[in-house]
Design an enzyme around this catalytic site. Sequence first.
Site, PDB file in Angstrom:
ATOM      1  N   CYS A  45       0.841  -1.061  -0.112  1.00 37.17           N
ATOM      2  CA  CYS A  45      -0.104  -0.157  -0.164  1.00 37.17           C
ATOM      3  C   CYS A  45       0.830   1.171   0.049  1.00 37.17           C
ATOM      4  O   CYS A  45       0.208   2.496  -0.265  1.00 37.17           O
ATOM      5  CB  CYS A  45      -1.029  -0.091   1.159  1.00 37.17           C
ATOM      6  SG  CYS A  45      -0.089   0.258   2.793  1.00 37.17           S
ATOM      7  N   CYS A  60       6.862 -11.238   7.779  1.00 37.41           N
ATOM      8  CA  CYS A  60       7.146 -12.521   7.477  1.00 37.41           C
ATOM      9  C   CYS A  60       8.465 -12.798   7.881  1.00 37.41           C
ATOM     10  O   CYS A  60       9.554 -11.969   7.772  1.00 37.41           O
ATOM     11  CB  CYS A  60       7.300 -12.775   5.855  1.00 37.41           C
ATOM     12  SG  CYS A  60       7.903 -14.118   5.369  1.00 37.41           S
ATOM     13  N   CYS A  63      11.413 -14.260   4.799  1.00 36.59           N
ATOM     14  CA  CYS A  63      12.018 -13.173   4.070  1.00 36.59           C
ATOM     15  C   CYS A  63      12.237 -11.727   4.335  1.00 36.59           C
ATOM     16  O   CYS A  63      12.588 -11.185   3.596  1.00 36.59           O
ATOM     17  CB  CYS A  63      11.559 -13.481   2.615  1.00 36.59           C
ATOM     18  SG  CYS A  63       9.781 -12.882   2.563  1.00 36.59           S
ATOM     19  N   CYS A  71      -2.191  -4.380   6.102  1.00 37.17           N
ATOM     20  CA  CYS A  71      -2.365  -5.231   4.756  1.00 37.17           C
ATOM     21  C   CYS A  71      -1.634  -6.794   5.263  1.00 37.17           C
ATOM     22  O   CYS A  71      -2.424  -7.592   4.648  1.00 37.17           O
ATOM     23  CB  CYS A  71      -1.099  -5.034   3.691  1.00 37.17           C
ATOM     24  SG  CYS A  71      -1.445  -3.389   3.093  1.00 37.17           S
ATOM     25  N   LYS A 373     -56.897   6.072  -7.657  1.00 29.59           N
ATOM     26  CA  LYS A 373     -56.464   6.396  -6.553  1.00 29.59           C
ATOM     27  C   LYS A 373     -55.089   6.891  -6.489  1.00 29.59           C
ATOM     28  O   LYS A 373     -54.465   7.427  -5.693  1.00 29.59           O
ATOM     29  CB  LYS A 373     -56.958   5.747  -5.771  1.00 29.59           C
ATOM     30  CG  LYS A 373     -58.453   5.684  -5.369  1.00 29.59           C
ATOM     31  CD  LYS A 373     -59.025   5.042  -4.159  1.00 29.59           C
ATOM     32  CE  LYS A 373     -60.472   5.226  -4.063  1.00 29.59           C
ATOM     33  NZ  LYS A 373     -61.007   4.478  -2.772  1.00 29.59           N
ATOM     34  N   GLU A 374     -54.254   6.127  -7.470  1.00 30.10           N
ATOM     35  CA  GLU A 374     -52.807   5.926  -7.431  1.00 30.10           C
ATOM     36  C   GLU A 374     -52.425   6.511  -8.931  1.00 30.10           C
ATOM     37  O   GLU A 374     -52.350   5.673  -9.780  1.00 30.10           O
ATOM     38  CB  GLU A 374     -52.011   4.788  -7.094  1.00 30.10           C
ATOM     39  CG  GLU A 374     -52.372   4.477  -5.826  1.00 30.10           C
ATOM     40  CD  GLU A 374     -51.660   2.842  -5.400  1.00 30.10           C
ATOM     41  OE1 GLU A 374     -51.602   2.545  -4.371  1.00 30.10           O
ATOM     42  OE2 GLU A 374     -51.779   2.053  -6.382  1.00 30.10           O
ATOM     43  N   ASP A 403     -51.988  -5.036  -9.457  1.00 29.58           N
ATOM     44  CA  ASP A 403     -52.629  -5.824  -8.755  1.00 29.58           C
ATOM     45  C   ASP A 403     -54.203  -5.546  -8.927  1.00 29.58           C
ATOM     46  O   ASP A 403     -54.932  -6.334  -8.606  1.00 29.58           O
ATOM     47  CB  ASP A 403     -52.712  -5.755  -7.272  1.00 29.58           C
ATOM     48  CG  ASP A 403     -52.586  -7.290  -6.608  1.00 29.58           C
ATOM     49  OD1 ASP A 403     -52.236  -8.301  -7.170  1.00 29.58           O
ATOM     50  OD2 ASP A 403     -53.048  -7.141  -5.636  1.00 29.58           O
ATOM     51  N   ASP A 789     -45.165  -5.795   6.631  1.00 33.63           N
ATOM     52  CA  ASP A 789     -43.864  -5.542   6.980  1.00 33.63           C
ATOM     53  C   ASP A 789     -43.315  -5.682   8.225  1.00 33.63           C
ATOM     54  O   ASP A 789     -42.290  -6.043   8.144  1.00 33.63           O
ATOM     55  CB  ASP A 789     -43.857  -3.774   6.406  1.00 33.63           C
ATOM     56  CG  ASP A 789     -44.815  -3.085   7.085  1.00 33.63           C
ATOM     57  OD1 ASP A 789     -45.564  -3.310   7.930  1.00 33.63           O
ATOM     58  OD2 ASP A 789     -44.969  -1.631   6.808  1.00 33.63           O
TER      59      ASP A 789
END
Length: 1089
Positions: A45, A60, A63, A71, A373-374, A403, A789
Amino acid sequence: MAMMDTGGRLIAGSHIRNEFVLIKADEFGRVESVHELSERMCQICGDELEITDGELFVACNECAFPVCRLCYEYERREGNQACPQCKTRYKRIKGSPRVEGDEEEDDTDDIEHEFDYGVGILRQGSGPVSFVYGRSGHAGSYENGSSSRQGSSTDGMEIPLLTYGEEDSQISSNQHALIVPPLNGFGNGVYLNPHTESSVSLLPRPMVPEKDIALYGYRSVSWRDRMENWKKKQNENLPMVKHQGDDGGSFHGDYPCLPMMDEGRQPLSRKLSISSSKINPYRILIILRLTILGLFFHYRILHPVNDAIGLWLTSVICEIWFAASWILDQFPKWCPIVRETYLDRLSLRYEKEGKPSELAPIDIFVSTVDPLKEPPLITANTVLSILAVDYPVDKVTCYVSDDGAAMLSFEALSETYNFARKWGPFCKKYNIEPRAPEWYFSLKMDYLKNKVHPAFVRERRAMKREYEEFKVNINSLVATAQKVPEDGWTMQDGTVWPGNNVRDHPSMIQVLMGHDGVHDVEGNDLPRLVYVSREKRPGFDHHKKAGAMNALMRVSAVISNAPFLLNVDCDHYINNSKALREAMCFLMDPISGKKICYVQFPQRFDGIDRHDRYSNRNVVFFDINMKGLDGIQGPIYVGTGCVFRRHALYGYDAPAKKKRPSKTCNCLPKLCSCCCCFRSKTNKKGKTKKKKKPKHWEASSQIHALETIEGVKEANVDSRPTSQVKLEKRFGQSSVFVASTLLENGGVPKEASASSLLQEAVHVICCGYEDKTEWGKEVGWIYGSVTEDILTGFKMHCHGWRSVYCMPQLPAFKGSAPINLSDRLHQVLRWALGSVEILLSKHCPIWYGYGGGLKWLERLSYINSVVYPLTSIPLIVYCSLPAICLITGKFIVPEISNYASIIFIALFISIAATGILEMQWGGVGIDDWWRNEQFWVIGGASAHFFALFQGLLKVLAGVETRFTVTTKAGDDGEFSELYMFKWTSLLIPPTTLLIVNIVGVVVGISDAINNGYDSWGPLFGRLFFALWVIIHLYPFLKGLMGRQERTPTIVIVWSILLASVLTLLWVRVNPFVSKDGPLLEVCGLDCDD
C-alpha cells in the site's frame, strides 16, 4: 566457515537484540544504513511500516518482505494468508486477531528469539572485522565493542553466506541473503570487535530447503522478479493509481505506480457512535427519570384521594400503563448509532477499469392497485427514476405489479417506456438529481448550478417539452379510462383485455424493455422493465399487498433472479441516484455483508405543508427510534425503500457466527489436558438430551443439490442433500423456481430459452401455486396482518439476521403522504389494526421466536410496535378526567405537600429534558418533536381506539375490514388536500374530548367566580390538566374547522349531541347548589312593606 568478499556490502547488527543484517549497496555503490531501513515503506500500500515500542513491524520471518500491519491482517483475513514474496504462510503475531488455521500451528511466533542461536558470538575466521552478538548473561556476550556508522564499503571484508552451513559457489554475490530484523532505536549503528579470532562457529539457521532465502533475498534480483510478477497479478484485481509521496522515499521512486490496495480493500462502510457528550447525559437522565418515576408512584399509591377514590384509582392505573409503554419505547434507544458509506471504495473493489462491472444485480419491485387513486403519472415518475438510476443497466430489472389488472396502468407503462429512452441518457449525461422528471422540473432552485456543458440549457428545454407531451398523453389515457365500455376494453390488435374483470382474470406478464434490439436514443442498452399482473379467481385469498410481493418475488426469480431486491411503493421515487450503491456498501461488504438481511432507508415526503400539522413526516420515528434500533439488531422493515437479500426472504437462517479459537494455555499444559480429560469423561458418563431447535429454524436447513434439478448443471450450494419433495412442499411445484432458490448469488440457467422462462413465470403466479406450501408462513412476505412489513422483518430477525439503517445526506427515496386529517387517520388506523392482528396471532413477539437469534432489546421494540394500540383506552380515559374533575369539583391528587411538589416538578423537568436530549443527538427540530407528541394523542384517541375493536372483531368474530387505497395526490392547488375534510367515524372521539374539556374549563371558571377567591387555588391544577389535553388536540381542532364551507355537518351534530349529554349530567350534579338545599339568609329588608 567459508569466507568471501563482501562486494561493497555493509554489515550491521545489534548486540541488544542479538541480530545481524547484511545490506546490499545500490547500483551507484551507496550503502544504505540501518536508519534508512527503519524508514521502509509497505510494498503493497505504500504506507510507512509501523514502529511499536521502538520495533519495526515484520510480517514474514522467512524473507522479511516489508508489509504493514494493516495489509498483513487483511491478507490473513481475506487473502491466501501467505507472504506475497516467499509464499510462506503468515504466522500470527502478537496483537493480531486469530484466523482459521492458527490453532494448527505447533510453534509460537516468537520474533524476539528469531536470531537466538544458542551461541552468542558470530566471528570471522580471518579478517579485520568481526561481529559479536549476544544477550546479557549469555556466554560470549558482547565485550569492548564500539560502534561506528559505515558510509562506504570496507575492502577485504568477508562474511559468511547464510545458507545451510556451507557456501554455495553457484550463488552470485548480488544474490546473498539479507535478514531484516525488527529494528529499534539501538539498531542504527555497526558494532565492531577488535578481536580477530575465535574458535566458536555459527550454527546455521534451520530453513526448508525449497525455500532458499538466497533465492528471494531482500532487494535481490530474484526478489525484483518475484515482485514484478506479483504486481502484475495484483494489477488484474485492482485499478492502478499513482501514489504521490515524498521524493526521498525509495519505494515511490522505484515504483511510482502500484495498485491502490489500501482503498480497494478497506471496509465499504463504518459505524459511528453518537458523541459521548450527547449520549452519556441522555442515558444518565433515563436512569434518573426511572428513579423519579419510582418516587412518583410511591407517593401516588400511598396517598389516595378519599373523597374521589374512583378518579384516583383510574388515574393511577392509567399512569402505570403510560410508564410501562415509555419503558418499552425508551430502552431500545439506549445505543443509537449512525453509519457512513464509501462509494469510492465500492467502485474500486467491484468496478475495475476495462472490465465488466462486478456489482450484484438487483430486482426492483413497484406495486400499484388502483390507477384512479394512485395516478399513473406518479407511478410513471417512480419507474422513470428507477430506469435512470446510477447503476449498471444490465444489473437492474424493474417489475411493476398491477394488482388491479387495469389496462390504464399497462398503457401508461408503455408510454413510460418510450419516454425512458430519452430521459435516461439525459439524466446520466448531466448528472440530474432527482431523476423523477415531475419533481426535477418543479424544483425551485438554480438548475444551472454546477452545470458547465454549453448544450445543457438547450437540451433541458427540449426535454421539458418532451415531458410535457408525455404528461398530456398520460392525462389523455386517464380521461379515456373514466368511462369503461360495456363490453370492456380491447387492445390495439383487437384482443379483449384479459383484466376486464378485476376479480377474475389470468396471469399477465409483458417484458417492455431489456430485450434484444431495444436501445435508448443514444444506442445504449436499457434496464429491463417487466409488467406483471398475477392471476385472480373467486374463492381464493390473494393476501393483498403481501401476496402481490410474493408473486413478484417468484416471477423475478425465474426471469432474472438477482440476489438482492428493492421494493418501493408506486409513489416513492428514487431521489438519490446512488441509493442502490449505498445499499450495496452494506450488502456486498466481504466482512459483514453476509449477515445483513435488508437495508432500510428512511421515508421522506414531498408536498407536506411547512408546519406538518398531522406529523406526516414522522421525523421522530425515522431519526430517533430507528437510529436506536440500528445499534441493537437493526431497524424494523417499514414497507418501502428497503433493499433485501433474497436468500433471507426465503426463510433461511443467518450465517452462523464462527467461534473464536480458545486461547491455549502454554503455562499449564498438564493442568489443561487434565481438565479436558475430566470434561470428556464427564460427557461420556452423563447422558444429555439435545435441545430441539424451533420449527422455524429447522425449515431453513432444507437445501438440495442442484444436480438433481432439471435444467441446472453446476452451482455452488450446500452439499447437504434434501429430497425434491420437501423443497417443492416449501417453495411450490416449479423445478425452475426451486433451482433458483438454491443459488445464493443469483443467476438463471444460460441454456434456458426466454419463452420457457416466461411460461414458468406465468405458472408461478397462478392462484393455486401457494397452496400447501410455506409461502406467507416461513417464505417471503408473511401473511396474517395488513402490516406485513413488521411481521416480515420480525421473522427475519428471529432467524438471526440483522438489518442496517442507511441515512445518506441526500435522501434516497421520497414519496407522497396523505396530508388531510381524514386520510391520515385512516392510514394510522390501518397500521394500528395490523399491530393488533400481530398481537393476537401466534407471531406475537411477546411469546414467539425464543431460542432464535432475536436480541432482547430488539424484542422490546417489536413488543412496543404491537401493543401501542392498547394505550388508546387509558389515553381516552385519562383525557376525560380533567373535564370530570372540573365539573364535579374533585381531583385525582390530594392536597399537594412540599415533597409532592418537588416530585411533580422533577418529573416534568425530566420529561422535558429527555425530549431535548433526544432532539439533540437525533438532529430533530422542536417543531417536529412537538407535532409528534400532539399527534400521538390525536391518533391514540381516534384511530388506535377503533383499530383495537376492529382487530378484536376480526380475530374473535371473523369480521373482515375493508380498506380503501389512500389517494396519493391532489390536483386543485398546493396543499389543497390539507383543507379537505371527509366524514369518518374516527373524528367523533377526539372531537368529543375536545368539546368536553372546553366545557369543563368554562364550568370550572364559572364555579370559581361564583364561590369566591378561595376556590381559585384548587382550580389551577384542574385547569392545567384540561389545558394540557386541549393543547395536544389543537391541530385536530384546526383541521376540524379547516375551510368553513367544507366542515362536515354530521361531525358537528354528533359532537354537540355528546357534549349536551355530558352537560346535562353536570346540571344533574349541580355543584353550585348545596347538598342540603339552598341556604337562605336574612337580608335585613322587610319584604312585607
